[in-house]
Design a protein around this motif. Structure first.
Motif, PDB file in Angstrom:
ATOM      1  N   ILE A 198       5.035   9.055   3.913  1.00  0.00           N
ATOM      2  CA  ILE A 198       4.358   8.120   3.111  1.00  0.00           C
ATOM      3  C   ILE A 198       3.214   8.585   2.121  1.00  0.00           C
ATOM      4  O   ILE A 198       2.341   9.060   2.915  1.00  0.00           O
ATOM      5  CB  ILE A 198       4.321   6.789   4.133  1.00  0.00           C
ATOM      6  N   PRO A 199       3.092   8.331   1.004  1.00  0.00           N
ATOM      7  CA  PRO A 199       2.035   9.072   0.313  1.00  0.00           C
ATOM      8  C   PRO A 199       0.635   8.285   0.688  1.00  0.00           C
ATOM      9  O   PRO A 199       0.417   7.263   1.298  1.00  0.00           O
ATOM     10  CB  PRO A 199       2.337   8.572  -1.044  1.00  0.00           C
ATOM     11  N   GLU A 200      -0.337   8.885   0.251  1.00  0.00           N
ATOM     12  CA  GLU A 200      -1.780   8.526   0.997  1.00  0.00           C
ATOM     13  C   GLU A 200      -1.999   7.200   0.181  1.00  0.00           C
ATOM     14  O   GLU A 200      -2.898   6.315   0.866  1.00  0.00           O
ATOM     15  CB  GLU A 200      -2.823   9.409   0.108  1.00  0.00           C
ATOM     16  N   ALA A 201      -1.672   6.871  -0.946  1.00  0.00           N
ATOM     17  CA  ALA A 201      -2.048   5.659  -1.750  1.00  0.00           C
ATOM     18  C   ALA A 201      -1.477   4.384  -0.894  1.00  0.00           C
ATOM     19  O   ALA A 201      -1.877   3.327  -1.134  1.00  0.00           O
ATOM     20  CB  ALA A 201      -1.604   5.377  -2.988  1.00  0.00           C
ATOM     21  N   LEU A 202      -0.241   4.622  -0.008  1.00  0.00           N
ATOM     22  CA  LEU A 202       0.135   3.361   0.851  1.00  0.00           C
ATOM     23  C   LEU A 202      -0.023   3.457   2.186  1.00  0.00           C
ATOM     24  O   LEU A 202       0.437   2.498   2.893  1.00  0.00           O
ATOM     25  CB  LEU A 202       1.643   3.396   0.447  1.00  0.00           C
ATOM     26  N   ILE A 203      -0.379   4.585   2.860  1.00  0.00           N
ATOM     27  CA  ILE A 203      -0.223   4.747   4.146  1.00  0.00           C
ATOM     28  C   ILE A 203      -1.434   3.699   4.961  1.00  0.00           C
ATOM     29  O   ILE A 203      -1.134   3.246   5.952  1.00  0.00           O
ATOM     30  CB  ILE A 203      -0.790   6.129   4.652  1.00  0.00           C
ATOM     31  N   GLY A 204      -2.544   3.315   4.260  1.00  0.00           N
ATOM     32  CA  GLY A 204      -3.494   2.496   4.645  1.00  0.00           C
ATOM     33  C   GLY A 204      -2.842   0.896   4.977  1.00  0.00           C
ATOM     34  O   GLY A 204      -3.436  -0.023   5.569  1.00  0.00           O
ATOM     35  N   ARG A 205      -1.761   0.700   4.147  1.00  0.00           N
ATOM     36  CA  ARG A 205      -1.273  -0.591   4.215  1.00  0.00           C
ATOM     37  C   ARG A 205       0.139  -0.745   5.383  1.00  0.00           C
ATOM     38  O   ARG A 205       0.776  -1.786   5.488  1.00  0.00           O
ATOM     39  CB  ARG A 205      -0.425  -1.147   2.960  1.00  0.00           C
ATOM     40  N   ILE A 206       0.368   0.275   6.039  1.00  0.00           N
ATOM     41  CA  ILE A 206       1.389   0.300   6.826  1.00  0.00           C
ATOM     42  C   ILE A 206       0.823   0.215   8.485  1.00  0.00           C
ATOM     43  O   ILE A 206      -0.119   0.763   9.115  1.00  0.00           O
ATOM     44  CB  ILE A 206       2.272   1.655   6.883  1.00  0.00           C
ATOM     45  N   ARG A 207       1.305  -0.671   9.183  1.00  0.00           N
ATOM     46  CA  ARG A 207       0.766  -0.714  10.522  1.00  0.00           C
ATOM     47  C   ARG A 207       1.973  -0.778  11.502  1.00  0.00           C
ATOM     48  O   ARG A 207       3.015  -1.206  11.076  1.00  0.00           O
ATOM     49  CB  ARG A 207       0.332  -2.249  10.599  1.00  0.00           C
ATOM     50  N   VAL A 208       1.881  -0.516  12.641  1.00  0.00           N
ATOM     51  CA  VAL A 208       2.803  -0.560  13.607  1.00  0.00           C
ATOM     52  C   VAL A 208       3.486  -1.948  14.003  1.00  0.00           C
ATOM     53  O   VAL A 208       2.767  -2.909  14.014  1.00  0.00           O
ATOM     54  CB  VAL A 208       2.476   0.081  15.056  1.00  0.00           C
ATOM     55  N   GLY A 209       4.705  -1.957  13.864  1.00  0.00           N
ATOM     56  CA  GLY A 209       5.114  -3.210  14.058  1.00  0.00           C
ATOM     57  C   GLY A 209       5.944  -3.736  12.723  1.00  0.00           C
ATOM     58  O   GLY A 209       6.675  -4.660  12.830  1.00  0.00           O
ATOM     59  N   ASP A 210       5.277  -3.332  11.631  1.00  0.00           N
ATOM     60  CA  ASP A 210       5.647  -3.796  10.229  1.00  0.00           C
ATOM     61  C   ASP A 210       7.309  -3.726  10.080  1.00  0.00           C
ATOM     62  O   ASP A 210       7.957  -2.607  10.553  1.00  0.00           O
ATOM     63  CB  ASP A 210       5.123  -3.050   9.177  1.00  0.00           C
ATOM     64  N   PRO A 211       8.052  -4.681   9.634  1.00  0.00           N
ATOM     65  CA  PRO A 211       9.524  -4.506   9.336  1.00  0.00           C
ATOM     66  C   PRO A 211       9.741  -3.630   8.228  1.00  0.00           C
ATOM     67  O   PRO A 211       8.995  -3.421   7.470  1.00  0.00           O
ATOM     68  CB  PRO A 211       9.970  -6.073   8.890  1.00  0.00           C
ATOM     69  N   ALA A 212      10.884  -3.192   8.304  1.00  0.00           N
ATOM     70  CA  ALA A 212      11.440  -2.134   7.160  1.00  0.00           C
ATOM     71  C   ALA A 212      13.112  -2.079   7.092  1.00  0.00           C
ATOM     72  O   ALA A 212      13.808  -2.764   8.092  1.00  0.00           O
ATOM     73  CB  ALA A 212      11.085  -0.632   7.325  1.00  0.00           C
ATOM     74  N   GLY A 213      13.592  -1.824   5.925  1.00  0.00           N
ATOM     75  CA  GLY A 213      14.945  -1.580   5.784  1.00  0.00           C
ATOM     76  C   GLY A 213      15.498  -0.023   5.705  1.00  0.00           C
ATOM     77  O   GLY A 213      14.773   0.815   5.137  1.00  0.00           O
ATOM     78  N   VAL A 214      16.292   0.396   6.291  1.00  0.00           N
ATOM     79  CA  VAL A 214      16.857   1.503   6.360  1.00  0.00           C
ATOM     80  C   VAL A 214      18.684   1.654   5.778  1.00  0.00           C
ATOM     81  O   VAL A 214      19.069   0.870   6.401  1.00  0.00           O
ATOM     82  CB  VAL A 214      16.888   2.212   7.889  1.00  0.00           C
ATOM     83  N   ARG A 215      18.430   2.515   5.041  1.00  0.00           N
ATOM     84  CA  ARG A 215      20.105   2.619   4.339  1.00  0.00           C
ATOM     85  C   ARG A 215      20.421   3.996   4.572  1.00  0.00           C
ATOM     86  O   ARG A 215      19.623   4.972   4.586  1.00  0.00           O
ATOM     87  CB  ARG A 215      20.305   2.306   2.819  1.00  0.00           C
ATOM     88  N   PHE A 216      21.778   4.214   4.959  1.00  0.00           N
ATOM     89  CA  PHE A 216      22.200   5.625   5.311  1.00  0.00           C
ATOM     90  C   PHE A 216      23.360   6.030   4.342  1.00  0.00           C
ATOM     91  O   PHE A 216      24.187   4.894   3.891  1.00  0.00           O
ATOM     92  CB  PHE A 216      22.719   5.644   6.572  1.00  0.00           C
ATOM     93  N   GLU A 217      23.490   6.960   3.560  1.00  0.00           N
ATOM     94  CA  GLU A 217      24.161   7.425   2.592  1.00  0.00           C
ATOM     95  C   GLU A 217      25.806   7.478   2.909  1.00  0.00           C
ATOM     96  O   GLU A 217      26.706   6.972   2.449  1.00  0.00           O
ATOM     97  CB  GLU A 217      23.912   8.783   1.817  1.00  0.00           C
TER      98      GLU A 217
END
Length: 263
Positions: A114-133
């Protein structure tokens, strides 16, 4: 081989001990009947004690061989399946060298930078989506399990996502695309490279916007949305068609003259 040799040596020592004991008992009875000398009895006793010592030594050698044989068996610390065996049969290995990779299949994680501009907005437990090719058309639910605190050589921070869904088709080492939600509004978003967005000391985000009339750049605050595989959403602060700096953003300053790269 050493185990079998130790077993044979112990069996031989047992036989010698039985023979030496019988010889000693016979000589002792003969000595009591005054049919053999004291020196012959002493010799038989010495032979018996020597055979007993050899038997004890062979038993310890067998125990050591058994212990070393146990080192040839590797027990998995948890249930799973072998993902990789990076060594060959009869290959000499050193202490600490991996000989097998185990996949438990219960708590698969995805690593993303995650780039520096965004790392401050991510917290443990935040939801995310994952796709596999390798698994098209499916988005797997995940949650942030770890947020890195040190920047890597690629100028990103390591974030780990733990998959909350299981699928037998997921394999270790697969390439994945991840999607985070940062609470974007309903406004239409513009996608830009994540490296083009920088943080301010106050926690805001900004980009450098190219001013065509003066060939200079100007700093402009923006509001970001989702980080997708196509780029970072800008939901406020940019207009369609505007040009921003995407390379060397850390070396740019307000009012600096720049030159557009040729397409």
């Amino acid at each position: 081989l050493q185990w079998k040799q130790s077993q044979a040596q112990l069996a031989q020592a047992d036989a010698q001990l039985v023979q030496a004991k019988a010889d000693y008992e016979r000589k002792r009875q003969l000595y009591e009947a005054k049919n053999v000398s004291k020196s012959e009895l002493d010799g038989a006793e010495a032979g018996f004690k020597s055979a007993a010592a050899q038997r004890e030594s062979a038993a310890k050698a067998l125990e050591l061989a058994k212990q070393q044989l146990g080192y040839c068996v590797l027990s998995a610390p948890l249930d799973g399946s072998l993902a990789e065996v990076p060594v060959e049969v009869q290959q000499a290995v050193s202490a600490g060298q991996p000989v097998a990779m185990l996949s438990s299949g219960d708590e698969l994680e995805v690593e993303v930078g995650i780039p520096e501009a965004l790392i401050g907005r991510i917290r443990v437990g935040d939801p995310a989506g994952v796709r596999f090719e390798a698994i098209p058309g499916r988005v797997f639910k995940a949650a942030v399990s770890q947020v890195g605190i040190q920047m890597s050589a690629s100028t990103t921070y390591l974030v780990k996502l733990r998959l909350q869904e299981k699928d037998a088709r997921i394999r270790i080492g697969m390439v994945a695309e991840t999607t985070f939600s940062f609470g974007a509004g309903e406004s239409a978003a513009i996608l830009v490279p994540a490296v083009a967005v920088s943080p301010t000391p106050g926690g805001d985000r900004f980009v450098w916007v190219f001013q065509p009339e003066s060939s200079t750049v100007a700093k402009r605050n923006v509001r970001i949305g989702d980080l997708t595989s196509d780029g970072l959403e800008i939901v406020e602060g940019l207009a369609p068609g505007e040009t921003i700096v995407t390379r060397g953003v850390n070396r740019v300053s307000e009012g600096m003259k720049v030159k557009l790269l040729a397409n």
